[in-house]
Design a protein around this motif. Structure first.
Motif, PDB file in Angstrom:
ATOM      1  N   GLN A  17       0.836  -1.189   0.000  1.00 33.39           N
ATOM      2  CA  GLN A  17       0.000   0.000   0.000  1.00 33.39           C
ATOM      3  C   GLN A  17       0.880   1.252   0.000  1.00 33.39           C
ATOM      4  O   GLN A  17       1.664   1.454   0.914  1.00 33.39           O
ATOM      5  CB  GLN A  17      -0.915   0.007   1.234  1.00 33.39           C
ATOM      6  CG  GLN A  17      -1.922  -1.140   1.268  1.00 33.39           C
ATOM      7  CD  GLN A  17      -2.920  -1.056   0.127  1.00 33.39           C
ATOM      8  OE1 GLN A  17      -3.343   0.032  -0.267  1.00 33.39           O
ATOM      9  NE2 GLN A  17      -3.298  -2.203  -0.421  1.00 33.39           N
ATOM     10  N   LYS A  19       0.677   4.640   0.672  1.00 32.93           N
ATOM     11  CA  LYS A  19      -0.147   5.691   1.272  1.00 32.93           C
ATOM     12  C   LYS A  19       0.244   7.074   0.775  1.00 32.93           C
ATOM     13  O   LYS A  19      -0.608   7.930   0.524  1.00 32.93           O
ATOM     14  CB  LYS A  19      -0.040   5.642   2.796  1.00 32.93           C
ATOM     15  CG  LYS A  19      -0.581   4.378   3.431  1.00 32.93           C
ATOM     16  CD  LYS A  19      -0.563   4.470   4.950  1.00 32.93           C
ATOM     17  CE  LYS A  19       0.853   4.574   5.494  1.00 32.93           C
ATOM     18  NZ  LYS A  19       0.887   4.582   6.974  1.00 32.93           N
ATOM     19  N   ALA A 115       5.063   8.476   3.406  1.00 33.36           N
ATOM     20  CA  ALA A 115       4.349   7.698   4.413  1.00 33.36           C
ATOM     21  C   ALA A 115       5.247   7.502   5.624  1.00 33.36           C
ATOM     22  O   ALA A 115       6.471   7.418   5.508  1.00 33.36           O
ATOM     23  CB  ALA A 115       3.937   6.343   3.842  1.00 33.36           C
ATOM     24  N   HIS A 117       5.638   5.208   9.370  1.00 34.13           N
ATOM     25  CA  HIS A 117       5.219   3.954   9.993  1.00 34.13           C
ATOM     26  C   HIS A 117       5.677   3.931  11.443  1.00 34.13           C
ATOM     27  O   HIS A 117       6.641   4.601  11.818  1.00 34.13           O
ATOM     28  CB  HIS A 117       5.807   2.760   9.240  1.00 34.13           C
ATOM     29  CG  HIS A 117       5.536   2.790   7.770  1.00 34.13           C
ATOM     30  ND1 HIS A 117       4.306   2.482   7.230  1.00 34.13           N
ATOM     31  CD2 HIS A 117       6.322   3.135   6.715  1.00 34.13           C
ATOM     32  CE1 HIS A 117       4.360   2.624   5.911  1.00 34.13           C
ATOM     33  NE2 HIS A 117       5.572   3.022   5.582  1.00 34.13           N
ATOM     34  N   LYS A 146      -0.239   9.239   7.470  1.00 27.97           N
ATOM     35  CA  LYS A 146      -0.628   8.094   8.289  1.00 27.97           C
ATOM     36  C   LYS A 146      -1.897   7.473   7.721  1.00 27.97           C
ATOM     37  O   LYS A 146      -2.103   7.470   6.515  1.00 27.97           O
ATOM     38  CB  LYS A 146      -0.773   8.526   9.748  1.00 27.97           C
ATOM     39  CG  LYS A 146       0.591   8.742  10.435  1.00 27.97           C
ATOM     40  CD  LYS A 146       0.485   8.615  11.943  1.00 27.97           C
ATOM     41  CE  LYS A 146       1.858   8.592  12.580  1.00 27.97           C
ATOM     42  NZ  LYS A 146       1.790   8.378  14.035  1.00 27.97           N
ATOM     43  N   GLU A 147      -2.781   6.951   8.592  1.00 32.17           N
ATOM     44  CA  GLU A 147      -3.916   6.165   8.120  1.00 32.17           C
ATOM     45  C   GLU A 147      -5.201   6.972   7.938  1.00 32.17           C
ATOM     46  O   GLU A 147      -6.096   6.571   7.216  1.00 32.17           O
ATOM     47  CB  GLU A 147      -4.198   5.015   9.107  1.00 32.17           C
ATOM     48  CG  GLU A 147      -3.022   4.076   9.314  1.00 32.17           C
ATOM     49  CD  GLU A 147      -2.676   3.276   8.078  1.00 32.17           C
ATOM     50  OE1 GLU A 147      -3.539   3.162   7.187  1.00 32.17           O
ATOM     51  OE2 GLU A 147      -1.544   2.783   7.987  1.00 32.17           O
ATOM     52  N   HIS A 148      -5.319   8.094   8.617  1.00 29.23           N
ATOM     53  CA  HIS A 148      -6.572   8.852   8.650  1.00 29.23           C
ATOM     54  C   HIS A 148      -6.935   9.367   7.261  1.00 29.23           C
ATOM     55  O   HIS A 148      -6.096   9.871   6.522  1.00 29.23           O
ATOM     56  CB  HIS A 148      -6.428  10.019   9.617  1.00 29.23           C
ATOM     57  CG  HIS A 148      -7.722  10.601  10.088  1.00 29.23           C
ATOM     58  ND1 HIS A 148      -8.581  11.281   9.262  1.00 29.23           N
ATOM     59  CD2 HIS A 148      -8.316  10.594  11.324  1.00 29.23           C
ATOM     60  CE1 HIS A 148      -9.635  11.684   9.960  1.00 29.23           C
ATOM     61  NE2 HIS A 148      -9.483  11.274  11.214  1.00 29.23           N
ATOM     62  N   ASP A 149      -8.225   9.260   6.908  1.00 23.67           N
ATOM     63  CA  ASP A 149      -8.697   9.762   5.621  1.00 23.67           C
ATOM     64  C   ASP A 149      -8.755  11.291   5.629  1.00 23.67           C
ATOM     65  O   ASP A 149      -8.693  11.933   6.680  1.00 23.67           O
ATOM     66  CB  ASP A 149     -10.092   9.205   5.304  1.00 23.67           C
ATOM     67  CG  ASP A 149     -10.054   7.721   4.990  1.00 23.67           C
ATOM     68  OD1 ASP A 149      -9.007   7.252   4.514  1.00 23.67           O
ATOM     69  OD2 ASP A 149     -11.057   7.038   5.241  1.00 23.67           O
ATOM     70  N   ASN A 292      -2.852   9.915  14.839  1.00 19.93           N
ATOM     71  CA  ASN A 292      -3.221   8.957  13.810  1.00 19.93           C
ATOM     72  C   ASN A 292      -3.495   9.651  12.480  1.00 19.93           C
ATOM     73  O   ASN A 292      -3.769   8.992  11.482  1.00 19.93           O
ATOM     74  CB  ASN A 292      -4.459   8.156  14.227  1.00 19.93           C
ATOM     75  CG  ASN A 292      -4.764   7.038  13.239  1.00 19.93           C
ATOM     76  OD1 ASN A 292      -3.867   6.348  12.783  1.00 19.93           O
ATOM     77  ND2 ASN A 292      -6.028   6.891  12.867  1.00 19.93           N
TER      78      ASN A 292
END
Length: 309
Positions: A17, A19, A115, A117, A146-149, A292
């Motif tokens: 992925q 990101k 990205a 990690h 990070k992961e947040h949309d 996050n």
């Protein structure tokens, strides 16, 4: 309004992925920006192949670089890149952060997208990985993903330092808020400002019994609220979007970001070198470990990278 004009996205060769690529493509579309995909590679064993002549080693490196370029082209087939101006760079470099910064400077990129990690144990406190080098040394904006949309009608949290004694604090505050507002406009989001202020030192109350801790805290808070309100007025931000909270920035910022469900935290970061930088880091480095959502780091005006290009 355009968020950015020229984006440098750092690809991760070890992740399925990408990101950073997802985020960069989104930025490129909403800003009509050009995009450079960068992959920095290095294999020490290629340099140690003493049985081969220099030109043979160079041919092997070129072959590997070409293979990775084909990998990137294949990767892009899974994305909608129509009407986007995309360039691919694969560099052989033993220090990825230097390759990234050199490319950013030469290409006049205004943002690096990478990205990030989780780092396990104490390793991230002692050994500075690429993320930390970029936060300290990159001369342009650095977006750590990070992961947040990034939903529409989200919130962008700008962390500033009011009541600073030096003019460069005011200048950096302005840059941070201007960048936050620019991104919020592109993302159809709302800007919130946060300013952390210190509580009364415990040692004072212990050493001076008659010291009025409550009054001290009230005065400090009022000063910070007034300073933040004056700053917010420059950007027409209402009181509901101004947050003055007691505590350390690395505690206050992640807590408020979680409470607001912020999609992006924007803060200033100054270059640091030597042992103090490796051991302690700065506010941005402490914050990125705890949030996050994405973090956007802004450098002071006139900052020059210590990386020589």
């Amino acid at each position: 309004m355009s968020c950015v004009n020229n984006i440098l996205v750092v690809l991760d060769p070890d992740k399925e992925q990408q990101k950073a690529l997802n985020r960069a493509l989104h930025l490129a579309r909403i800003s009509q920006a050009s995009l450079t995909l960068l992959l920095s590679i290095y294999d020490f064993s290629y340099e140690m192949t003493t049985m081969l002549a220099a030109d043979e080693r160079s041919t092997m490196r070129d072959s590997l670089i070409n293979d990775r370029r084909v990998w990137i082209e294949d990767l892009l087939e899974g994305y909608n890149t129509r009407d986007l101006d995309i360039n691919i760079e694969v560099l052989w470099h033993n220090r990825p952060y230097e390759a990234i910064i050199e490319t950013a400077v030469k290409g006049e990129h205004d943002i690096i997208v990478k990205a990030t990690h989780p780092h396990e144990g104490l390793a991230h406190l002692i050994f500075t990985p690429t993320d930390w080098h970029l936060l300290r040394k990159a001369p342009c904006l650095v977006l750590l993903v990070k992961e947040h949309d990034w939903p529409e009608d989200g919130k962008v949290l700008a962390a500033i330092h009011t009541t600073g004694e030096h003019a460069h604090h005011e200048s950096l505050n302005y840059r941070i808020t201007e960048v936050a507002q620019r991104f919020a406009t592109c993302l159809h989001s709302e800007v919130h400002l946060v300013n952390a202020y210190p509580g009364a030192p415990v040692t004072i109350a212990a050493e001076i019994p008659e010291f009025d801790t409550a009054n001290y805290r009230e005065v400090i808070e009022q000063n910070h609220r007034q300073a933040l309100a004056e700053h917010a007025q420059l950007f027409s931000l209402p009181a509901a979007q101004q947050h003055v909270l007691e505590g350390l920035p690395e505690q206050v910022i992640p807590e408020l970001a979680k409470e607001l469900d912020a999609e992006l935290v924007v803060l200033g970061t100054i270059g640091r070198t030597g042992f103090s930088a490796a051991l302690l880091g700065n506010t941005a480095e402490h914050v990125i470990e705890q949030i996050n959502c994405d973090l956007l780091a802004v450098k002071p005006a006139g900052f020059e990278s210590p990386v020589k290009v």
